[in-house]
Design an enzyme around this catalytic site. Structure first.
Site, PDB file in Angstrom:
ATOM      1  N   ILE A 130      -6.329  58.106  25.534  1.00 45.42           N
ATOM      2  CA  ILE A 130      -5.520  58.617  24.585  1.00 45.42           C
ATOM      3  C   ILE A 130      -4.624  57.451  24.003  1.00 45.42           C
ATOM      4  O   ILE A 130      -3.720  57.469  24.647  1.00 45.42           O
ATOM      5  CB  ILE A 130      -5.061  60.110  24.774  1.00 45.42           C
ATOM      6  CG1 ILE A 130      -6.125  61.099  25.059  1.00 45.42           C
ATOM      7  CG2 ILE A 130      -4.304  60.688  23.397  1.00 45.42           C
ATOM      8  CD1 ILE A 130      -5.552  62.340  25.376  1.00 45.42           C
ATOM      9  N   GLU A 131      -4.990  56.843  23.026  1.00 49.38           N
ATOM     10  CA  GLU A 131      -4.079  55.765  22.660  1.00 49.38           C
ATOM     11  C   GLU A 131      -3.299  55.952  21.368  1.00 49.38           C
ATOM     12  O   GLU A 131      -2.664  55.060  20.823  1.00 49.38           O
ATOM     13  CB  GLU A 131      -4.931  54.313  22.552  1.00 49.38           C
ATOM     14  CG  GLU A 131      -5.751  54.115  23.679  1.00 49.38           C
ATOM     15  CD  GLU A 131      -6.365  52.621  23.531  1.00 49.38           C
ATOM     16  OE1 GLU A 131      -6.089  51.941  22.754  1.00 49.38           O
ATOM     17  OE2 GLU A 131      -7.720  52.891  24.145  1.00 49.38           O
TER      18      GLU A 131
END
Length: 370
Positions: A130-131
């Site tokens: 999850i960036e």
């Protein structure tokens, strides 16, 4: 009944269902030997973490060193079977948006779905990637998701592995203001994405190394200063580079690039194009006007070439066995849990004799860590 009690109740129900599914699924094992469908339960060892994006290049990986493959492409049961036959884990890709993180019902359903998918596909865990941006008030949502996911996987699949991808530094890179210490404590380890380190350029808008050694080391040291154990950190390195068109090029090889803003920064590596290592080596051999150059500050190679279609001079920054050994040696010297790369399919596995040696050299360089 409290909401917390209900969450715990349904988590236990889902884990039980997953265990029952595992028993049923074993009868549908796609491997030549049923034992290859069993989860890997080997104890922790030096980690070599490989991202795989699809295709069949995985058949040419150096399986004498690989410990985990994160299957980010289409599910391939043959890859799962082969990896298990070599004692290597295969894990899912896990993603949720920042908006979804705020919904407890969605996150609990997502966790259940991921556990079930891992059971159905005989996988060994999940890599949470999850960036997106999160501010410090939202950071606990990600930490809680990771903690809940880890608990569910560990209970449903003995020996399973839950990991989280994070930026190369904990300094709110790309507005990712996560609770890094909490994340490290909530999963098996963090994968440090020590690449794309020019995603935010605040100084001179020029081409630079993808993973400059000085910045990479600085980022790791900052994680350690947070009190995160070295056993919780795996250093990720790039097996690709960036091709930058130069707006202006000085005699001492300073390449000014287009100003492409990103998340508050006036310049970024988005001015360039990502190129896989295998293709870079061909360009170095055929197109380069300078030959291989070396930057001692970044401990990284680069070269220049002129576009035949536009006449514009380009500067290519990349990493090769020499530059990567600096990073692998550092990871070994500070006793990090492991190293890994984005991604294992960046090499030329065509069988051409020159490419074959270049590919072997890239895998062999990992010995600097082991």
């Amino acid at each position: 009944m409290t909401s917390q009690w209900m969450d715990g109740f349904w988590l236990k129900v889902n884990i039980l269902l997953s265990l029952l599914s595992l028993i049923v699924c074993l009868s549908n094992c796609p491997c030549s030997e049923s034992s290859f469908c069993n989860p890997i339960v080997s104890p922790p060892r030096k980690e070599i973490f490989v991202f795989q994006l699809g295709g069949t290049d995985w058949k040419s990986y150096d399986w004498s060193v690989v410990t985990t493959v994160a299957m980010f492409g289409k599910y391939d049961p043959q890859l799962m079977c082969y990896a298990h036959s070599k004692g290597a884990r295969v894990v899912l890709k896990g993603y949720l948006s920042a908006t979804q993180l705020k919904n407890k019902t969605i996150t609990q359903q997502w966790i259940s779905q991921q556990v079930q998918l891992a059971v159905d596909q005989f996988m060994d865990g999940i890599n949470i990637d999850i960036e997106g941006p999160l501010d410090k008030s939202e950071a606990p949502l990600l930490t809680q998701l990771v903690a809940d996911t880890t608990k569910a996987f560990h209970q449903a699949i003995p020996g399973s592995q839950v990991t989280t991808d994070v930026a190369w530094s904990p300094d709110c890179i790309d507005k990712r203001c996560y609770d890094y210490k909490g994340l490290a404590e909530s999963c098996d380890f963090l994968f440090l994405m020590s690449y794309d380190e020019q995603s935010q350029i605040y100084g001179d808008c020029i081409a630079m190394a993808n993973s400059p050694y000085n910045k990479t080391v600085s980022g790791v040291e900052k994680f350690l200063k947070l009190g995160i154990s070295t056993d919780k950190l795996v250093l990720g390195v790039p097996w690709y580079g960036y091709d930058y068109p130069c707006i202006h090029l000085t005699e001492d090889h300073v390449c000014s690039i287009e100003k492409v803003p990103f998340r508050g920064a006036p310049c970024s590596d988005a001015a360039g194009k990502q190129i896989a290592y295998g293709a870079i080596r061909k360009m170095l051999s055929v197109n380069s006007t300078t030959g291989r150059l070396w930057n001692s500050t970044y401990a990284a190679p680069y070269f220049q070439y002129r576009s035949t279609s536009t006449g514009v001079t380009h500067q290519m920054w990349y990493d090769d066995p020499q530059s990567l050994k600096y990073r692998y040696n550092y990871a070994s010297n500070v006793n990090l849990r492991g190293v890994g790369m984005w991604h294992g399919d960046c090499l030329d596995y065509s069988g051409d004799s020159t490419a074959e040696q270049q590919t072997k050299d890239m895998w062999d360089a990992i010995a600097s860590f082991l």
